[in-house]
Write a protein that holds these residues in place. Structure first.
Motif, PDB file in Angstrom:
ATOM      1  N   ASN A  24      -0.950  -5.863 -10.084  1.00 22.35           N
ATOM      2  CA  ASN A  24      -1.453  -7.093 -10.717  1.00 22.35           C
ATOM      3  C   ASN A  24      -2.963  -7.113 -10.945  1.00 22.35           C
ATOM      4  O   ASN A  24      -3.533  -8.165 -11.214  1.00 22.35           O
ATOM      5  CB  ASN A  24      -1.046  -8.333  -9.906  1.00 22.35           C
ATOM      6  N   THR A  25      -3.592  -5.970 -10.822  1.00 25.57           N
ATOM      7  CA  THR A  25      -5.017  -5.848 -11.141  1.00 25.57           C
ATOM      8  C   THR A  25      -5.180  -5.012 -12.404  1.00 25.57           C
ATOM      9  O   THR A  25      -4.658  -3.892 -12.479  1.00 25.57           O
ATOM     10  CB  THR A  25      -5.789  -5.182  -9.990  1.00 25.57           C
ATOM     11  N   VAL A  26      -5.879  -5.548 -13.395  1.00 29.92           N
ATOM     12  CA  VAL A  26      -6.088  -4.801 -14.642  1.00 29.92           C
ATOM     13  C   VAL A  26      -7.056  -3.651 -14.376  1.00 29.92           C
ATOM     14  O   VAL A  26      -8.205  -3.867 -13.978  1.00 29.92           O
ATOM     15  CB  VAL A  26      -6.650  -5.717 -15.749  1.00 29.92           C
ATOM     16  N   ILE A  27      -6.584  -2.430 -14.589  1.00 29.42           N
ATOM     17  CA  ILE A  27      -7.444  -1.257 -14.391  1.00 29.42           C
ATOM     18  C   ILE A  27      -7.873  -0.645 -15.714  1.00 29.42           C
ATOM     19  O   ILE A  27      -8.793   0.180 -15.754  1.00 29.42           O
ATOM     20  CB  ILE A  27      -6.742  -0.184 -13.535  1.00 29.42           C
ATOM     21  N   TYR A  28      -7.214  -1.063 -16.805  1.00 30.01           N
ATOM     22  CA  TYR A  28      -7.581  -0.513 -18.118  1.00 30.01           C
ATOM     23  C   TYR A  28      -7.120  -1.497 -19.177  1.00 30.01           C
ATOM     24  O   TYR A  28      -6.001  -2.010 -19.127  1.00 30.01           O
ATOM     25  CB  TYR A  28      -6.917   0.839 -18.338  1.00 30.01           C
ATOM     26  N   GLU A  29      -8.015  -1.730 -20.146  1.00 28.60           N
ATOM     27  CA  GLU A  29      -7.675  -2.652 -21.229  1.00 28.60           C
ATOM     28  C   GLU A  29      -8.470  -2.285 -22.470  1.00 28.60           C
ATOM     29  O   GLU A  29      -9.672  -2.046 -22.395  1.00 28.60           O
ATOM     30  CB  GLU A  29      -7.980  -4.091 -20.817  1.00 28.60           C
ATOM     31  N   LEU A  34       0.811  -1.212   0.000  1.00 34.47           N
ATOM     32  CA  LEU A  34       0.000   0.000   0.000  1.00 34.47           C
ATOM     33  C   LEU A  34       0.843   1.260   0.000  1.00 34.47           C
ATOM     34  O   LEU A  34       0.347   2.345  -0.239  1.00 34.47           O
ATOM     35  CB  LEU A  34      -0.942  -0.005   1.209  1.00 34.47           C
ATOM     36  N   ASN A  35       2.104   1.134   0.290  1.00 31.76           N
ATOM     37  CA  ASN A  35       2.992   2.289   0.261  1.00 31.76           C
ATOM     38  C   ASN A  35       3.586   2.510  -1.121  1.00 31.76           C
ATOM     39  O   ASN A  35       4.238   3.520  -1.357  1.00 31.76           O
ATOM     40  CB  ASN A  35       4.122   2.121   1.284  1.00 31.76           C
ATOM     41  N   THR A  36       3.386   1.556  -2.025  1.00 30.58           N
ATOM     42  CA  THR A  36       3.988   1.619  -3.357  1.00 30.58           C
ATOM     43  C   THR A  36       3.004   1.080  -4.391  1.00 30.58           C
ATOM     44  O   THR A  36       2.308   0.105  -4.145  1.00 30.58           O
ATOM     45  CB  THR A  36       5.282   0.780  -3.405  1.00 30.58           C
ATOM     46  N   LEU A  37       2.979   1.732  -5.547  1.00 29.10           N
ATOM     47  CA  LEU A  37       2.198   1.230  -6.680  1.00 29.10           C
ATOM     48  C   LEU A  37       3.138   0.567  -7.663  1.00 29.10           C
ATOM     49  O   LEU A  37       4.175   1.142  -8.023  1.00 29.10           O
ATOM     50  CB  LEU A  37       1.473   2.377  -7.395  1.00 29.10           C
ATOM     51  N   VAL A  38       2.772  -0.611  -8.121  1.00 35.68           N
ATOM     52  CA  VAL A  38       3.512  -1.275  -9.189  1.00 35.68           C
ATOM     53  C   VAL A  38       2.630  -1.243 -10.433  1.00 35.68           C
ATOM     54  O   VAL A  38       1.587  -1.903 -10.485  1.00 35.68           O
ATOM     55  CB  VAL A  38       3.885  -2.717  -8.816  1.00 35.68           C
ATOM     56  N   ILE A  39       3.048  -0.468 -11.400  1.00 35.21           N
ATOM     57  CA  ILE A  39       2.250  -0.242 -12.615  1.00 35.21           C
ATOM     58  C   ILE A  39       2.926  -0.943 -13.780  1.00 35.21           C
ATOM     59  O   ILE A  39       4.121  -0.743 -14.031  1.00 35.21           O
ATOM     60  CB  ILE A  39       2.115   1.268 -12.914  1.00 35.21           C
TER      61      ILE A  39
END
Length: 642
Positions: free
Chosen positions: A100-105, A80-85
């Motif tokens: 690891n969650t698809v937010i846009y496709e 939660l302290n870091t975003l992995v995009i």
């Protein structure tokens, strides 16, 4: 041993027998009790040992579970302290994942070409905006540059190309992205793939680029990963705005949505509540305003700002109807304190738009059951300062003249070089739309039940122009339009089409305009005035092509008239050729009244009359032959001084 039944001192033997029986019973009971106690003690001991072992096992498992949960919580806390995009850019696909969650496709075939841009909140990682700029087409790079300039500093911005994204990306847009920190913006080319994650105003976090091997091929996909420390919530929000309703709305909007520039400025926010001047003798204060919207929130935002600052604007009478369950357009409506209604889409393409119109009109008269009229606007229209004043002065015509069925704010032929007088209004047979008012009785008694069904792929406005719908009635239009069509993207619109047919449209910017002699638009009066003006007009030279640069007079104290060939009601061959030559709408015939078009040219009134079809052709001199033109004759066009 002896029997108790033997004869020996019978009474003594009887007593001894009872005593012996009692002793025997006592001994048996004692033995049983002792055995039971022993069994119980053994069982209790075993149970105790088993229970102790079970508890020790459970405690051990619990400690293991606590340790495991503690580790999971520690991992979660770290994540939660870091975003992995992660971003993918390819010919057929743009995908963005966060942790690891698809937010846009976007994998849809034949759609989504260009540069995809996502804006993420630097404190939460939530998506605040997503746009696709078809930079293969003209002017989309300018739109992208404008959008990026309106995003707040320190937001996370994700870029990715799908298919092709550079054909029309000019140097200014490339330089802007380079200022974000891009190493490849200036060199990415035809069918190359490119992706970038950056923090606006700070630095680039990750960037990837692959070059296409040749002109007919696309490059291999680009995959990049960016790891970004999250900011605190307080750093991502403004705490300086004063308390109140305006700030509440602004916070709700700016904490969720991005790309609206100064509306979310912490130091100098643009207003979202307005107090425009009233309309004098306002006749439409109780008329609801229906906004037809889709998923073009930036268009809606621009449109609503002009609407709410127009004289006489009343937010309580405005409803934004959204075709689909899109969050951002609804958020824009709420930002301005307006009612927003979302409709489930019906039909596809033009049929979907048509059904959205019907649903919106029906809902309008349900929300306002006492309304006699409704004003209809679209999300991609600027509104003039006197928009409501224009309708306030003209709305009574719908009750007083049964030969009229709508009043529009738009003139199809009203370009900068063909319109001049904002106080003048005309009658036309073709329903223009683009900002209009209609009677409730017309909709409820005629249009609603006959409205095209979802399986009909008709344009709703083309249907409104059908003879069986129009029934000989006409619409009122202004010489100078009270709306301006700025939308350059949509189902039936692109930037090239907009440049040719809409960019040079006239638009009134005067706040208080008095419509001169409103009653002169009523049918009988209008015809008499036309007969008088045309009969006294200056007949232009019919031996010269009207496409010549010097054809139309530069000065004059009376109207000019030009006669063109028109043999029947649908004969628009010459008109369409002339319209192309004059740089007005030439895709179909619009804006005419009984075979006659009227406009201003060089600021002089001009009548163009189709002969012999138009009844006004009786004023054509006997020695004049109507001009005939074909498409081939439009190559030498009139030069327009800008």
């Amino acid at each position: 041993m002896y029997s108790c039944n033997s004869r020996f001192h019978r009474h003594r033997r009887k007593l001894i027998c009872h005593v012996l029986k009692a002793v025997l019973v006592f001994l048996v009971v004692s033995m049983i009790a002792t055995h039971t106690i022993l069994i119980k003690e053994i069982t209790n001991a075993e149970f105790y040992n088993q229970s102790r072992n079970t508890k020790e096992t459970e405690m051990s498992e619990t400690l293991k579970l606590v340790n495991r949960r503690s580790s999971q919580l520690k991992l979660q806390e770290n994540s939660l302290n870091t975003l992995v995009i992660k971003v993918t850019s390819s010919k057929d696909n743009v995908t963005v994942t966060v942790d690891n969650t698809v937010i846009y496709e976007d994998k849809e075939a034949l759609r989504g070409r260009g540069i995809h841009v996502l804006v993420l909140n630097q404190a939460t990682g939530s998506v605040m905006a997503q746009r696709i700029f078809d930079t293969y087409s003209p002017h989309e790079d300018d739109a992208m540059s404008l959008f990026l300039s309106l995003v707040s500093d320190k937001r996370i911005i994700v870029f990715a190309i799908k298919d092709e994204g550079t054909f029309q990306m000019k140097q200014p847009a490339r330089e802007l992205i380079s200022r974000f920190g891009s190493h490849y913006a200036k060199i990415v080319g035809w069918r190359d793939m490119w992706a970038m994650v950056a923090i606006k105003g700070v630095r680039v976090i990750s960037e990837g680029y692959k070059k296409s091997p040749d002109f007919s091929s696309w490059s291999n996909p680009v995959h990049i990963t960016a790891e970004i420390p999250l900011s605190s919530i307080s750093e991502s929000q403004c705490l300086l705005w004063p308390e109140g309703e305006e700030t509440r709305r602004r916070h709700n909007f700016c904490n969720e949505i991005e790309g609206y520039g100064s509306v979310c400025s912490c130091s100098d926010p643009s207003p979202i509540m307005f107090s425009p001047p009233p309309v004098l003798n306002n006749q439409i204060s109780d008329v609801p305003v229906t906004i037809i919207a889709s998923n073009r929130p930036h268009y809606l935002y621009r449109m609503l700002r002009t609407l709410l600052t127009a004289n006489g604007a009343n937010p309580d009478m405005i409803t934004v109807f959204i075709d689909g369950f899109y969050d951002e357009p609804l958020a824009v409506a709420k930002l301005f304190g307006l009612r927003g209604v979302q409709h489930a889409p019906m039909g596809v393409r033009n049929a979907r738009i048509s059904q959205h119109y019907k649903s919106s009109l029906s809902s309008t008269f349900q929300i306002f059951p006492r309304a006699k009229y409704a004003i209809v606007l679209e999300e991609d229209l600027d509104v003039s300062p006197d928009f409501f004043g224009y309708f306030s002065q003209t709305v009574r015509l719908l009750d007083e003249d049964p030969s009229l069925y709508c009043i529009s704010a738009w003139n199809d032929q009203g370009y900068e070089h063909t319109s001049a007088d904002p106080s003048k209004i005309y009658r036309v047979e073709t329903m223009p739309g683009l900002g209009w008012i209609l009677k409730k009785s017309l909709y409820k008694e005629e249009l609603e039940a006959r409205w095209p069904t979802p399986d009909k792929t008709w344009d709703w406005d083309m249907w409104m122009r059908l003879a069986e719908v129009r029934r000989g009635r006409e619409c009122v239009i202004p010489d100078v339009s009270r709306t301006y069509h700025f939308g350059s993207s949509g189902l039936n619109m692109n930037s090239y089409f907009h440049d040719i047919y809409f960019n040079k449209h006239s638009f009134n910017t005067v706040r208080d305009v008095e419509i001169l002699n409103v009653d002169s638009i009523k049918k009988d009066v209008y015809e008499k005035l036309l007969e008088s003006e045309i009969s006294h007009a200056n007949v232009l030279n019919h031996d010269q092509s009207p496409c010549e640069e010097t054809y139309f007079p530069q000065k004059g104290d009376k109207a000019n008239v030009l006669y063109i060939e028109m043999s029947h009601a649908k004969d628009f061959v010459t008109w369409l050729a002339l319209a192309k030559c004059l740089h007005v709408w030439d895709l179909d015939a619009r804006g005419y009244h009984r075979g006659m078009w009227r406009m201003h040219y060089n600021d002089i009134p001009l009548f163009i009359i189709g002969a012999p079809f138009s009844p006004y052709s009786i004023h054509m001199p006997v020695d004049v032959v109507p001009i005939f033109m074909s498409k081939e004759e439009t190559k030498k066009e009139v030069h327009i001084n800008n």
